[in-house]
Design a protein around this motif. Structure first.
Motif, PDB file in Angstrom:
ATOM      1  N   PHE A  46     -86.588  -7.339 -37.624  1.00 36.10           N
ATOM      2  CA  PHE A  46     -86.826  -8.702 -38.108  1.00 36.10           C
ATOM      3  C   PHE A  46     -88.186  -9.200 -37.625  1.00 36.10           C
ATOM      4  N   TRP A  47     -88.459  -9.037 -36.334  1.00 34.15           N
ATOM      5  CA  TRP A  47     -89.710  -9.548 -35.773  1.00 34.15           C
ATOM      6  C   TRP A  47     -90.905  -8.690 -36.161  1.00 34.15           C
ATOM      7  N   LYS A  48     -90.650  -7.420 -36.450  1.00 37.19           N
ATOM      8  CA  LYS A  48     -91.730  -6.583 -36.979  1.00 37.19           C
ATOM      9  C   LYS A  48     -92.242  -7.155 -38.299  1.00 37.19           C
ATOM     10  N   MET A  49     -91.332  -7.680 -39.115  1.00 39.53           N
ATOM     11  CA  MET A  49     -91.725  -8.216 -40.414  1.00 39.53           C
ATOM     12  C   MET A  49     -92.334  -9.611 -40.310  1.00 39.53           C
ATOM     13  N   VAL A  50     -92.079 -10.311 -39.217  1.00 41.45           N
ATOM     14  CA  VAL A  50     -92.711 -11.615 -38.991  1.00 41.45           C
ATOM     15  C   VAL A  50     -94.137 -11.427 -38.465  1.00 41.45           C
ATOM     16  N   PHE A  51     -94.347 -10.354 -37.722  1.00 38.53           N
ATOM     17  CA  PHE A  51     -95.629 -10.083 -37.070  1.00 38.53           C
ATOM     18  C   PHE A  51     -96.828 -10.165 -38.017  1.00 38.53           C
ATOM     19  N   PRO A  52     -96.800  -9.559 -39.228  1.00 40.99           N
ATOM     20  CA  PRO A  52     -97.969  -9.635 -40.118  1.00 40.99           C
ATOM     21  C   PRO A  52     -98.354 -11.060 -40.501  1.00 40.99           C
ATOM     22  N   PHE A  53     -97.379 -11.941 -40.610  1.00 39.03           N
ATOM     23  CA  PHE A  53     -97.674 -13.327 -40.964  1.00 39.03           C
ATOM     24  C   PHE A  53     -98.455 -14.010 -39.841  1.00 39.03           C
ATOM     25  N   LEU A  54     -98.068 -13.740 -38.604  1.00 39.85           N
ATOM     26  CA  LEU A  54     -98.757 -14.341 -37.461  1.00 39.85           C
ATOM     27  C   LEU A  54    -100.177 -13.797 -37.326  1.00 39.85           C
ATOM     28  N   ILE A  55    -100.319 -12.473 -37.449  1.00 37.37           N
ATOM     29  CA  ILE A  55    -101.647 -11.853 -37.349  1.00 37.37           C
ATOM     30  C   ILE A  55    -102.559 -12.344 -38.469  1.00 37.37           C
ATOM     31  N   THR A  56    -102.040 -12.366 -39.687  1.00 33.71           N
ATOM     32  CA  THR A  56    -102.843 -12.812 -40.826  1.00 33.71           C
ATOM     33  C   THR A  56    -103.259 -14.265 -40.665  1.00 33.71           C
ATOM     34  N   LEU A  81    -105.717  -5.110 -42.287  1.00 31.09           N
ATOM     35  CA  LEU A  81    -104.734  -6.144 -42.621  1.00 31.09           C
ATOM     36  C   LEU A  81    -103.679  -5.608 -43.583  1.00 31.09           C
ATOM     37  N   LEU A  82    -104.094  -4.731 -44.490  1.00 32.35           N
ATOM     38  CA  LEU A  82    -103.130  -4.105 -45.395  1.00 32.35           C
ATOM     39  C   LEU A  82    -102.143  -3.252 -44.607  1.00 32.35           C
ATOM     40  N   GLY A  83    -102.655  -2.465 -43.658  1.00 31.73           N
ATOM     41  CA  GLY A  83    -101.773  -1.644 -42.835  1.00 31.73           C
ATOM     42  C   GLY A  83    -100.791  -2.482 -42.039  1.00 31.73           C
ATOM     43  N   VAL A  84    -101.276  -3.591 -41.480  1.00 31.72           N
ATOM     44  CA  VAL A  84    -100.412  -4.482 -40.703  1.00 31.72           C
ATOM     45  C   VAL A  84     -99.305  -5.061 -41.574  1.00 31.72           C
ATOM     46  N   ALA A  85     -99.648  -5.464 -42.798  1.00 31.17           N
ATOM     47  CA  ALA A  85     -98.664  -6.092 -43.680  1.00 31.17           C
ATOM     48  C   ALA A  85     -97.730  -5.067 -44.312  1.00 31.17           C
ATOM     49  N   PHE A  86     -98.296  -4.060 -44.948  1.00 31.29           N
ATOM     50  CA  PHE A  86     -97.481  -3.106 -45.705  1.00 31.29           C
ATOM     51  C   PHE A  86     -96.624  -2.238 -44.790  1.00 31.29           C
ATOM     52  N   GLY A  87     -97.168  -1.860 -43.649  1.00 32.18           N
ATOM     53  CA  GLY A  87     -96.430  -0.992 -42.741  1.00 32.18           C
ATOM     54  C   GLY A  87     -95.169  -1.614 -42.190  1.00 32.18           C
ATOM     55  N   SER A  88     -95.102  -2.947 -42.183  1.00 34.38           N
ATOM     56  CA  SER A  88     -93.948  -3.638 -41.609  1.00 34.38           C
ATOM     57  C   SER A  88     -92.710  -3.547 -42.485  1.00 34.38           C
TER      58      SER A  88
END
Length: 422
Positions: A258-268, A309-316
């Motif tokens: 769950f938090w892995k998928m929230v992480f890209p939003f915070l980083i972005t 940023l793509l890797g951070v978002a898509f990888g999650s």
């Protein structure tokens, strides 16, 4: 039923499927820039002070929580959705179409509309496929007809997302259908044409990208095009490597999914507060040569930032595609290369525009390994701005062969393998 005989029931269901896909994906396509506009306004507000910045990060984090919830409710909506369709057609995967349809629309809309480096095209393809599967199941269609309806509706999703019916048909043949039959081709074509007509009626017939001028390819630039093809092939290999590495990093990260998928939003959110140019899938970066093109170093910075940023978002594993990001990254490679040649006095500024547009098709071919789809996709989405097919084909097939020589597997094939193994 004999393959050569026209199946009128399949024809009718293909048209119905096309109407539904045209309506749903058109609304999905319109809703994303609307939400992106709200996020852009919030970003501008967030840049006013530290307190506002904190609230902007919090807002995107809350959106991320909802998107993570949708992905946990329906795991099959993760990523672009194209590997899931391929898995469904090959019998390796299965999914519930009502669940995928609902959660892909809601989760995909929020993830892409929040400004993450993700594209709408892959999700549009999966939304279309879910509708096609729904039409087949509701009407109790045969196994063969179900396959054709899913494939045609998936192609219709791509066609509606890009306003590119020819590319949608070719995508069905190159990426999904594999073995072409007369009945399958007819069904896919009818579905795609119907969806495109519905989309035109609802949101118009404008090209996805407006290129300010028609582009001609001068014969003197052909030797440089050969090198461009090699560079794009290598960039495609890098792209696929980043995608797979990002998946591996998230898989081994000891954190709740769950938090892995929230992480890209915070980083972005944090990154956008420092540089708003990095918002979204990168469409604005494609048009840089036609506006105020920055320095080569700035272009390299934009390329590195967007692929990370793509890797951070898509990888999650959140819902969102890679179509438009890979096109924008390819455009940046073409821009960097041509800008370097221009700085050396080898080409004029006009060539930068030409190479930027051509590079998108070649980058697509190197990554997805569907060269014809890439060629016609760029021709359609730019309104036919490149006047000659030959230079696009040359660069595209060079990039394709470079990726093959490097033994880089097609990205969707690699992603399907990961899903099946998991």
């Amino acid at each position: 039923m004999h393959e050569g005989r026209l199946n009128y029931r399949l024809v009718l269901l293909s048209v119905i499927s096309g109407i539904l896909v045209g309506i749903v994906v058109s609304l999905f396509r319109v809703a994303i820039p609307f939400l992106m506009g709200l996020v852009t306004w919030l970003l501008n507000w967030g840049q006013a002070s530290i307190g506002h910045s904190f609230l902007f990060i919090l807002a995107l984090g809350l959106i991320g929580c909802f998107v993570a919830w949708t992905a946990q409710r329906e795991p099959m909506i993760g990523g672009s959705g194209i590997p899931q369709i391929a898995g469904k057609l090959s019998g390796q995967l299965n999914f519930s179409w009502p669940s995928v349809l609902f959660y892909k629309i809601t989760g995909g809309l929020l993830a892409i509309g929040s400004g993450l480096t993700l594209g709408r095209e892959g999700p549009s393809v999966q939304i279309g496929a879910a509708i096609g599967q729904g039409v087949a199941e509701v009407t109790k269609s045969s196994k063969e007809s179900t396959k054709y309806l899913i494939v045609g509706a998936a192609g219709a999703g791509l066609s509606t997302a890009f306003n590119a019916p020819v590319s949608g048909i070719i995508f069905c043949l190159e990426e999904l259908l594999k073995k072409v039959t007369r009945r399958g081709f007819l069904s896919a074509t009818l579905t795609i044409i119907t969806a495109t007509l519905v989309s035109i009626a609802l949101i118009g017939n404008d090209a996805v990208m407006t290129i300010p001028r028609a582009l001609r390819v001068e014969m003197a630039t052909y030797p440089y095009l050969l090198i461009l093809g090699v560079l794009l092939g290598l960039s495609g290999v890098l792209f696929n490597t980043v995608i797979l590495w990002s998946k591996a990093i998230y898989r081994h990260w000891q954190l709740a999914s769950f938090w892995k998928m929230v992480f890209p939003f915070l980083i972005t959110a944090v990154v956008l507060l420092f540089d708003a140019r990095l918002i979204g899938s990168g469409e604005q970066l494609i048009l840089l040569p036609f506006l105020d093109n920055p320095s080569v170093l700035t272009l390299v910075y934009l390329f590195v930032s967007k692929i990370l940023l793509l890797g951070v978002a898509f990888g999650s594993g959140i819902p969102g595609g890679i179509f438009f990001p890979l096109l924008s990254l390819g455009a940046l490679v073409g821009n960097i290369y041509a800008s370097g040649l221009h700085a050396l006095g080898l080409v004029d500024a006009y060539t930068i525009m030409v190479f930027t547009v051509i590079a998108m098709a070649a980058h697509f071919a190197a990554i997805v390994r569907a060269p014809l789809t890439g060629i016609f996709l760029i021709l359609e989405m730019t309104g036919g701005s490149i006047q000659y097919l030959l230079p696009i084909a040359i660069v595209t097939f060079i990039a394709y062969f470079v990726a093959e020589i490097c033994q880089s597997k097609p990205v969707y094939e690699s992603l399907l393998g990961l899903m099946v193994n998991d």
